[in-house]
Design a protein around this motif. Structure first.
Motif, PDB file in Angstrom:
ATOM      1  N   VAL A  38       0.866  -1.176   0.000  1.00 30.72           N
ATOM      2  CA  VAL A  38       0.000   0.000   0.000  1.00 30.72           C
ATOM      3  C   VAL A  38       0.905   1.229   0.000  1.00 30.72           C
ATOM      4  O   VAL A  38       1.640   1.454   0.965  1.00 30.72           O
ATOM      5  CB  VAL A  38      -0.932   0.024   1.223  1.00 30.72           C
ATOM      6  N   PRO A  39       0.902   2.021  -1.061  1.00 32.34           N
ATOM      7  CA  PRO A  39       1.812   3.176  -1.125  1.00 32.34           C
ATOM      8  C   PRO A  39       1.534   4.195  -0.023  1.00 32.34           C
ATOM      9  O   PRO A  39       0.379   4.433   0.342  1.00 32.34           O
ATOM     10  CB  PRO A  39       1.527   3.777  -2.503  1.00 32.34           C
ATOM     11  N   ASP A  40       2.613   4.793   0.473  1.00 32.69           N
ATOM     12  CA  ASP A  40       2.479   5.901   1.422  1.00 32.69           C
ATOM     13  C   ASP A  40       2.164   7.199   0.689  1.00 32.69           C
ATOM     14  O   ASP A  40       1.531   8.093   1.258  1.00 32.69           O
ATOM     15  CB  ASP A  40       3.784   6.065   2.214  1.00 32.69           C
ATOM     16  N   MET A  41       2.631   7.301  -0.541  1.00 33.00           N
ATOM     17  CA  MET A  41       2.383   8.468  -1.379  1.00 33.00           C
ATOM     18  C   MET A  41       2.141   8.008  -2.811  1.00 33.00           C
ATOM     19  O   MET A  41       2.690   6.989  -3.244  1.00 33.00           O
ATOM     20  CB  MET A  41       3.585   9.423  -1.416  1.00 33.00           C
ATOM     21  N   VAL A  42       1.332   8.758  -3.536  1.00 33.14           N
ATOM     22  CA  VAL A  42       1.173   8.586  -4.979  1.00 33.14           C
ATOM     23  C   VAL A  42       1.533   9.928  -5.615  1.00 33.14           C
ATOM     24  O   VAL A  42       1.049  10.975  -5.177  1.00 33.14           O
ATOM     25  CB  VAL A  42      -0.259   8.174  -5.353  1.00 33.14           C
ATOM     26  N   PHE A  43       2.400   9.905  -6.607  1.00 35.13           N
ATOM     27  CA  PHE A  43       2.855  11.168  -7.194  1.00 35.13           C
ATOM     28  C   PHE A  43       2.697  11.154  -8.700  1.00 35.13           C
ATOM     29  O   PHE A  43       2.533  10.098  -9.314  1.00 35.13           O
ATOM     30  CB  PHE A  43       4.319  11.439  -6.810  1.00 35.13           C
ATOM     31  N   ARG A  44       2.754  12.341  -9.271  1.00 34.59           N
ATOM     32  CA  ARG A  44       2.699  12.513 -10.723  1.00 34.59           C
ATOM     33  C   ARG A  44       3.968  13.216 -11.191  1.00 34.59           C
ATOM     34  O   ARG A  44       4.526  14.046 -10.460  1.00 34.59           O
ATOM     35  CB  ARG A  44       1.473  13.346 -11.122  1.00 34.59           C
ATOM     36  N   VAL A  45       4.383  12.901 -12.390  1.00 28.09           N
ATOM     37  CA  VAL A  45       5.572  13.536 -12.953  1.00 28.09           C
ATOM     38  C   VAL A  45       5.359  15.045 -13.075  1.00 28.09           C
ATOM     39  O   VAL A  45       6.291  15.832 -12.881  1.00 28.09           O
ATOM     40  CB  VAL A  45       5.908  12.916 -14.324  1.00 28.09           C
ATOM     41  N   GLU A  46       4.125  15.459 -13.359  1.00 29.09           N
ATOM     42  CA  GLU A  46       3.842  16.887 -13.524  1.00 29.09           C
ATOM     43  C   GLU A  46       3.997  17.672 -12.217  1.00 29.09           C
ATOM     44  O   GLU A  46       4.026  18.906 -12.240  1.00 29.09           O
ATOM     45  CB  GLU A  46       2.405  17.088 -14.028  1.00 29.09           C
ATOM     46  N   ARG A  47       4.104  16.948 -11.090  1.00 30.50           N
ATOM     47  CA  ARG A  47       4.249  17.602  -9.778  1.00 30.50           C
ATOM     48  C   ARG A  47       5.535  17.114  -9.108  1.00 30.50           C
ATOM     49  O   ARG A  47       5.580  16.874  -7.911  1.00 30.50           O
ATOM     50  CB  ARG A  47       3.042  17.278  -8.896  1.00 30.50           C
ATOM     51  N   LEU A  48       6.585  17.003  -9.894  1.00 30.31           N
ATOM     52  CA  LEU A  48       7.824  16.410  -9.402  1.00 30.31           C
ATOM     53  C   LEU A  48       8.482  17.261  -8.319  1.00 30.31           C
ATOM     54  O   LEU A  48       8.968  16.730  -7.309  1.00 30.31           O
ATOM     55  CB  LEU A  48       8.789  16.208 -10.575  1.00 30.31           C
TER      56      LEU A  48
END
Length: 265
Positions: A38-48
């Protein structure tokens, strides 16, 4: 606090790497959820850039990349001002291929102050050193592996693939965009008349020449052994220290059952 973050993609590798760490921060790229975690964070490349700040706030000093991803489609409406300044650099790298893209991503993390560590450092048991794990390697297998290594090096130099199948010096298949499973399925369907008589041949896997071994190492697992057996091969060989073996014990058990050799060359 010196915490390690796993920059996770899809598949079982992130969970295997997490098992070798003490309380890692699991960060999944949006759309590429790891299995068994279960990820602690999910991120997007556009918000690097905001993602880098979030890692710092969580006490992260080191990152490791694990799991399969594809190049995401970037949404211009989502970019923050800081990440938008990185777009020309990222797009230029993407235009040059996967290796250039990965080098650019690693450089961005390092410039943000993070140490980038490879799987061989984080979880060395997943990356076998030289040796025969099971079965017997014949002189013909050694010759086929040498031939396969030369072919894979040539493929990798033009960023095509990381594997091939060779029997009695003849290349039966090479790995391209569809991947290892598709290649082995093609060998399974190959008419016997097209295959050389005698030795069964082998599947060989290796990183690309000059590849940064901290990221995107080739991966083998029990399913690979099963598909190699279905393809009628005699074994699997790979570059020692350059290939991840997921669930090595299960790989060996499957190879022994199928009469295949496993060789870190």
């Amino acid at each position: 606090m010196n915490r390690t973050a796993i920059i996770a993609g899809a598949g079982h590798l992130p969970a295997a790497v997490a098992g070798a760490l003490d309380a890692p921060l699991v960060c999944a790229l949006d759309g590429f959820a790891p299995l068994g975690l279960v990820p602690d964070m999910v991120f997007r490349v556009e918000r690097l850039v905001p993602f880098f700040r979030a890692l710092e706030d969580a006490g992260v000093t080191r990152v490791t990349f694990a799991g399969a991803v594809q190049r995401p489609r970037l949404d211009p409406a989502v970019f923050d001002a800081g990440t938008a300044q990185l777009v020309p650099r990222l797009m230029a790298a993407m235009a040059q291929g996967d290796d250039a893209t990965l080098r650019a991503v690693i450089a961005l993390f390092e410039e943000a102050g993070f140490t980038v560590a490879g799987t061989a450092v984080i979880a060395p048991d997943l990356v076998p050193g030289a040796g025969v794990l099971c079965g017997t390697v014949s002189p013909q297998d050694e010759a086929d592996a040498a031939r396969a290594a030369a072919i894979v090096a040539a493929l990798g130099a033009v960023d095509v693939g990381q594997g091939c199948v060779v029997a009695q010096g003849l290349c039966l298949a090479v790995e391209a965009l569809p991947g290892t499973d598709a290649m082995l399925a093609g060998v399974s369907a190959m008419p016997a008349s097209l295959r050389p008589p005698g030795t069964r041949g082998l599947f060989y896997k290796a990183p690309k020449p000059g590849q940064d071994l901290r990221v995107d190492l080739p991966t083998l697992g029990p399913d690979t052994v099963m598909r190699a057996a279905q393809a009628g091969l005699g074994g699997i060989a790979w570059q020692a220290g350059g290939v991840i073996c997921l669930d090595r014990d299960a790989m060996i058990a499957a190879a022994v059952d199928a009469g295949l050799f496993l060789w870190a060359r």
